[in-house]
Enzyme design. Structure first.
Site, PDB file in Angstrom:
ATOM      1  N   GLU A  25       0.824  -1.186   0.030  1.00 10.25           N
ATOM      2  CA  GLU A  25       0.101   0.003  -0.096  1.00 10.25           C
ATOM      3  C   GLU A  25       0.867   1.252  -0.030  1.00 10.25           C
ATOM      4  O   GLU A  25       0.647   2.253   0.809  1.00 10.25           O
ATOM      5  CB  GLU A  25      -0.877   0.066   1.232  1.00 10.25           C
ATOM      6  CG  GLU A  25      -1.807  -1.208   1.040  1.00 10.25           C
ATOM      7  CD  GLU A  25      -3.144  -1.208   2.450  1.00 10.25           C
ATOM      8  OE1 GLU A  25      -3.091  -0.256   3.217  1.00 10.25           O
ATOM      9  OE2 GLU A  25      -3.767  -2.048   2.375  1.00 10.25           O
TER      10      GLU A  25
ATOM     11  N   ASN B  66       2.322  -5.324  -3.214  1.00 11.70           N
ATOM     12  CA  ASN B  66       0.973  -5.620  -2.748  1.00 11.70           C
ATOM     13  C   ASN B  66       0.200  -4.243  -2.661  1.00 11.70           C
ATOM     14  O   ASN B  66       0.741  -3.480  -1.966  1.00 11.70           O
ATOM     15  CB  ASN B  66       0.975  -6.461  -1.567  1.00 11.70           C
ATOM     16  CG  ASN B  66      -0.564  -7.062  -1.406  1.00 11.70           C
ATOM     17  OD1 ASN B  66      -1.069  -7.636  -2.126  1.00 11.70           O
ATOM     18  ND2 ASN B  66      -0.920  -7.038  -0.358  1.00 11.70           N
TER      19      ASN B  66
ATOM     20  N   HIS C 290     -10.033  -5.816  -2.523  1.00 12.91           N
ATOM     21  CA  HIS C 290     -11.074  -5.436  -1.812  1.00 12.91           C
ATOM     22  C   HIS C 290     -12.183  -4.569  -2.215  1.00 12.91           C
ATOM     23  O   HIS C 290     -11.773  -3.586  -2.673  1.00 12.91           O
ATOM     24  CB  HIS C 290     -10.475  -4.674  -0.446  1.00 12.91           C
ATOM     25  CG  HIS C 290      -9.554  -5.355   0.567  1.00 12.91           C
ATOM     26  ND1 HIS C 290     -10.035  -6.488   1.421  1.00 12.91           N
ATOM     27  CD2 HIS C 290      -8.377  -5.159   0.683  1.00 12.91           C
ATOM     28  CE1 HIS C 290      -9.114  -6.697   2.094  1.00 12.91           C
ATOM     29  NE2 HIS C 290      -7.993  -6.198   1.725  1.00 12.91           N
TER      30      HIS C 290
ATOM     31  N   GLU D 135      -6.221 -10.651  -1.218  1.00 12.00           N
ATOM     32  CA  GLU D 135      -6.952 -10.183   0.186  1.00 12.00           C
ATOM     33  C   GLU D 135      -8.571 -10.019  -0.355  1.00 12.00           C
ATOM     34  O   GLU D 135      -9.088  -9.205   0.063  1.00 12.00           O
ATOM     35  CB  GLU D 135      -6.395  -8.918   0.570  1.00 12.00           C
ATOM     36  CG  GLU D 135      -5.090  -8.891   1.129  1.00 12.00           C
ATOM     37  CD  GLU D 135      -4.682  -7.564   1.988  1.00 12.00           C
ATOM     38  OE1 GLU D 135      -5.279  -6.660   2.216  1.00 12.00           O
ATOM     39  OE2 GLU D 135      -3.460  -7.610   1.997  1.00 12.00           O
TER      40      GLU D 135
ATOM     41  N   ASP E  81     -12.162  -9.703  -0.777  1.00 10.72           N
ATOM     42  CA  ASP E  81     -13.490  -9.734  -0.061  1.00 10.72           C
ATOM     43  C   ASP E  81     -14.338  -8.691  -0.867  1.00 10.72           C
ATOM     44  O   ASP E  81     -13.907  -7.770  -1.322  1.00 10.72           O
ATOM     45  CB  ASP E  81     -13.406  -9.744   1.278  1.00 10.72           C
ATOM     46  CG  ASP E  81     -12.708  -8.318   1.807  1.00 10.72           C
ATOM     47  OD1 ASP E  81     -12.394  -7.426   1.363  1.00 10.72           O
ATOM     48  OD2 ASP E  81     -12.730  -8.318   3.326  1.00 10.72           O
TER      49      ASP E  81
HETATM   50  C1  XIL Z   1      -6.305  -5.707   8.245  1.00 10.08           C
HETATM   51  C2  XIL Z   1      -6.892  -6.650   9.474  1.00 10.08           C
HETATM   52  O1  XIL Z   1      -7.667  -7.861   8.587  1.00 10.08           O
HETATM   53  C3  XIL Z   1      -7.353  -6.330  10.513  1.00 10.08           C
HETATM   54  O2  XIL Z   1      -7.738  -7.298  11.602  1.00 10.08           O
HETATM   55  C4  XIL Z   1      -6.428  -5.275  11.348  1.00 10.08           C
HETATM   56  O3  XIL Z   1      -7.439  -4.808  12.256  1.00 10.08           O
HETATM   57  C5  XIL Z   1      -6.117  -4.284  10.171  1.00 10.08           C
HETATM   58  O4  XIL Z   1      -5.783  -4.797   9.103  1.00 10.08           O
HETATM   59  N1  XIL Z   1      -4.826  -4.209   3.727  1.00 10.08           N
HETATM   60  C6  XIL Z   1      -3.970  -5.254   4.320  1.00 10.08           C
HETATM   61  C7  XIL Z   1      -4.342  -6.122   5.455  1.00 10.08           C
HETATM   62  O5  XIL Z   1      -2.690  -5.321   3.597  1.00 10.08           O
HETATM   63  O6  XIL Z   1      -3.054  -6.067   6.282  1.00 10.08           O
HETATM   64  C8  XIL Z   1      -5.371  -5.505   6.259  1.00 10.08           C
HETATM   65  O7  XIL Z   1      -5.594  -6.355   7.276  1.00 10.08           O
HETATM   66  C9  XIL Z   1      -6.478  -5.009   5.440  1.00 10.08           C
HETATM   67  C10 XIL Z   1      -6.077  -3.989   4.438  1.00 10.08           C
END
Ligand code: XIL
Length: 384
Positions: free
Chosen positions: A158, A204, A245, A276, A278
């Site tokens: 990020e 990522n 996401h 990741e 969702d």
């Molecule tokens: C999130 C976790 O799911 C949570 O439990 C935590 O409180 C915050 O981080 N991008 C990422 C992940 O790369 O590491 C993040 O994970 C979600 C967004």
């Protein structure tokens, strides 16, 4: 005389009837394509003796796992100089027992940093030169500790800004760029490569699913140009992870648009992955009251987006893994993170571990796909 129908008759014996593919796990079906199916793992849930289904599903449905939190810097080194490896070690052992690969998450990120580090920088007790040394030491410690045990490392996470924050121009954001300048990205990949030459090293990020207008406010385009630059400079980056996401309230993309972005990255010589996934929805009063008129369209839209990402991943032969960020609404970061308005319903299984439409959609994609348009994966070798 040949009887109509006999030419095409296929002898069927009881033993040759294929097993019902819908009974198979995601990991077994992904293996038909060489594609790994993964999930983020919440270590508290994995350890919870009263929640055996969580463990059972992680082991049975997935063949790659990612630590949802326990490999982040604040978890590994809460006190300066004292590492707590136990929860991360536990995940690695679980993965080994269950014949799973591990995605390492995450080495360099502006979030979930230990307070001693951010406070030290803020109050001047940690200088810029010391900060760079601390980052190098952290990457080296962590990558060496798990040398040979991590398939893909998220080396930098990020780093790019978003068009809604910086509409005029995407740029590097956050703690590391601010204190170390843009060079920290190449440094981080080089330090990680030196510590484990066999792990695949990934950049990522989210909001990378498709290109926009390829202008100054197009984040995917920005990251594409950055990855290209890193490759051209010989930086040991092996892949780009698209987090995936998504939210059903947005327009999102079709599979062709997503495939185009994956193909652009792999044309640079990089592996790709969804890291990741969702697909969340707004929890309106109607949704919360159980109104099926409001719930069903959200579940269907969520399933549709999961499927778009899966189809694009299957279509790109360099897409090595499709990882979801939690697999059950019982343990999803979405309701705790997106609260105004409240969001949820983001994962493959509901809170009672019943598979949702999204689960069957990606399962169907894995079953009903194959040559000529879906070919086996092409493995990535770490850049030398
Ligand atoms: C999130 C976790 O799911 C949570 O439990 C935590 O409180 C915050 O981080 N991008 C990422 C992940 O790369 O590491 C993040 O994970 C979600 C967004």
């Amino acid at each position: 005389m040949v009887l109509a129908g006999t030419l095409n008759a296929v002898p069927v014996s009881a033993g040759s009837t294929p097993a019902d593919p819908s009974e198979q796990s995601l990991r077994a079906l992904g293996a038909r394509h060489g594609l790994y199916i993964g999930t983020a793992v919440d270590m508290a849930a994995l350890d919870d003796a009263n929640d055996p289904q969580y463990r059972q599903l992680v082991a049975s449905q997935f063949n790659t796992v990612t630590a949802e939190n326990v490999m982040k810097w604040e978890s590994l080194e809460p006190t300066r100089g004292t590492y707590d490896w136990a929860p991360a070690d536990k995940l690695i052992e679980f993965a080994k027992r269950n014949n799973q690969k591990v995605r390492g998450h995450v080495l360099v990120w502006q979030n979930q940093l230990p307070a001693w580090l951010t406070e030290g920088v803020a109050n001047g007790t940690i200088t810029t030169a010391q900060l760079r040394d601390l980052l190098k030491k952290h990457i080296t410690n962590v990558v060496k500790r798990y040398k040979g045990k991590i398939w893909q490392w998220d080396v930098v996470n990020e780093a790019a800004s978003d068009p809604w924050d910086t509409p005029a121009e995407i740029h590097l954001k956050g703690f590391w760029a601010q204190h170390l300048g843009a060079g920290y990205i190449a440094d981080a990949f080089r330090w990680a490569r030196a510590a484990d030459p066999s792990a695949l090293l990934f950049y990522n990020d989210y909001n990378l699913e498709a290109f926009g207008d390829k202008g100054l406010s197009d984040k995917t385009w920005y990251v594409y140009k950055m990855a290209k630059q890193l490759r051209q400079s010989g930086v040991p980056i092996d892949g780009v992870g698209s987090q995936g996401h998504l939210g059903t309230q947005y327009g999102n993309y079709d599979a062709f648009q997503v495939k185009e972005a994956l193909d652009a990255f792999s044309d640079l010589g990089l592996a790709t992955a969804f890291t990741e996934v969702d697909v969340r929805s707004q929890m309106t009063a109607g949704v919360q009251a159980g109104d099926s008129n409001e719930i069903n369209p959200r579940l269907q839209a969520s399933a549709g987006n999961y499927s778009v990402l899966m189809q694009a991943c299957l279509a790109n032969r360099h897409c090595l893994s499709y990882t979801v960020w939690g697999f059950t609404d019982k343990h999803s970061w979405v309701p705790t993170w997106f609260t105004n308005p409240p969001e949820g319903l983001a994962t493959l299984y509901d809170e009672s571990y019943q598979p949702k439409r999204a689960y069957n959609s990606i399962k169907a994609d894995l079953i009903f796909s194959g040559p000529p348009y879906v070919q086996p994966r092409i493995q990535q070798n770490p850049r030398r």
